[in-house]
Scaffold this active site. Structure first.
Site, short mmCIF file in Angstrom:
data_model
loop_
_atom_site.label_atom_id
_atom_site.label_comp_id
_atom_site.label_asym_id
_atom_site.label_seq_id
_atom_site.Cartn_x
_atom_site.Cartn_y
_atom_site.Cartn_z
CG ASP A 109 -2.10 0.91 1.10
OD1 ASP A 109 -2.34 1.42 -0.01
OD2 ASP A 109 -2.79 1.13 2.10
N GLY A 110 0.33 2.32 -0.56
CA GLY A 110 1.02 3.62 -0.51
C GLY A 110 1.58 4.10 -1.84
CG HIS B 121 -0.05 1.96 -9.42
ND1 HIS B 121 -0.25 1.58 -8.11
CD2 HIS B 121 -1.16 2.65 -9.79
CE1 HIS B 121 -1.44 2.02 -7.72
NE2 HIS B 121 -2.00 2.69 -8.70
CB SER C 215 -8.34 -5.84 -3.71
OG SER C 215 -9.04 -4.63 -3.93
CB THR C 216 -12.77 -8.33 -5.23
OG1 THR C 216 -12.67 -8.18 -3.81
CG2 THR C 216 -12.41 -9.75 -5.60
CG LEU D 94 10.09 -17.11 -3.63
CD1 LEU D 94 10.13 -17.16 -2.10
CD2 LEU D 94 10.41 -15.68 -4.10
NE ARG E 115 -2.93 -1.60 4.57
CZ ARG E 115 -4.16 -1.78 4.11
NH1 ARG E 115 -4.87 -2.77 4.57
NH2 ARG E 115 -4.68 -0.97 3.22
#
Ligand code: FPP
Length: 225
Positions: A12-13, A29, A58-59, A124, A173
């Site tokens: 976030d951010g 982004h 996200s949805t 990974l 977060r």
């Protein structure tokens, strides 16, 4: 305590990072996507981390301005095309959770091809949560179990999810908010939670390392004493 096996991050951010610098939100982004690469490479070179799950769309993100949604879709498509080299170099398997049926056929195909090309990589697993909602994932899993006429138990429930990536040890977060935002609801039952004010475009492998050290100092009891 041991290192985390599975790290999940709510990135976030991005928007605030860009606006603070007088840029358009999409610039955040773009820089955020570079940080995804840096953090993935760090995790792929960490001896104990096996899964890195990132909340990329996200949805609820469909509610953003059309231009931002379209930019994120294009960014993801270009990024997957470009990042295949990183996945192969760092021996990373690419996985997705979320309902991607709402994406364009071209983007769905890009996702399928990337998964296919990296399926044997085993250092990974990087999981992108795309059109993902924790409640939606649980409901879709229940539907699959019903269709298969199978009984659900705590042990077998994950079989019906989009991908079998196991419980989260450490949930981070960035961006200062202290919320779960419908992320990985089933798998975070016993996760240790970390919140940092750092905006995602400024997040670094060094900060992740510091948080992992803090994780090692926590006393996880899983309900026992
Ligand atoms: C949250 O920041 C971030 C998102 C909704 C998208 C996450 C996307 C990326 C990190 C880049 C693309 C990723 C890949 C894998 C190509 P925000 O826009 O909500 O920021 P704000 O809270 O400051 O507005």
């Amino acid at each position: 305590m041991n290192s985390p096996r599975h790290i999940a991050i709510i990135m976030d951010g991005n928007g605030r990072w860009a606006q603070q610098r007088g840029f358009k939100r999409i610039k955040g982004h773009e820089r955020g996507a570079e940080v995804v690469r840096e953090i993935t490479t760090y995790c792929a070179n960490h001896p104990e981390i096996e899964v890195l799950t990132l909340y990329a769309f996200s949805t609820e993100n469909w509610k953003r301005p059309k231009m931002e949604v379209e930019f994120l879709m294009k960014l993801l498509d270009n990024w997957l095309k470009k990042e295949l080299a990183t996945y192969q170099k760092e021996n990373v398997r690419f996985e997705v959770i979320g309902d991607i049926s709402r994406f364009t056929p071209a983007l769905q195909e890009r996702i399928r091809l990337t998964k296919e090309a990296t399926k044997d990589n085993d250092r990974l697993t990087q999981v992108l949560a795309l059109n993902y909602g924790g409640r939606d994932e649980i409901i879709r899993a229940c539907r699959r179990a019903c269709e298969a006429k199978k009984e659900i138990t705590e042990e077998n429930f994950e079989e019906f999810f989009d991908a079998q990536i196991g419980d989260v040890d450490m949930l981070i977060r960035t961006g200062g908010e202290k919320r779960i935002s419908n992320f990985l609801l089933w798998r975070i039952a016993y996760a240790e939670l970390f919140f940092t004010n750092t905006y995602w475009p400024d997040f670094t492998p060094q900060e992740l390392e510091t948080l992992i050290e803090e994780f090692k100092g926590r006393n996880r009891r899983f309900g026992a004493i």
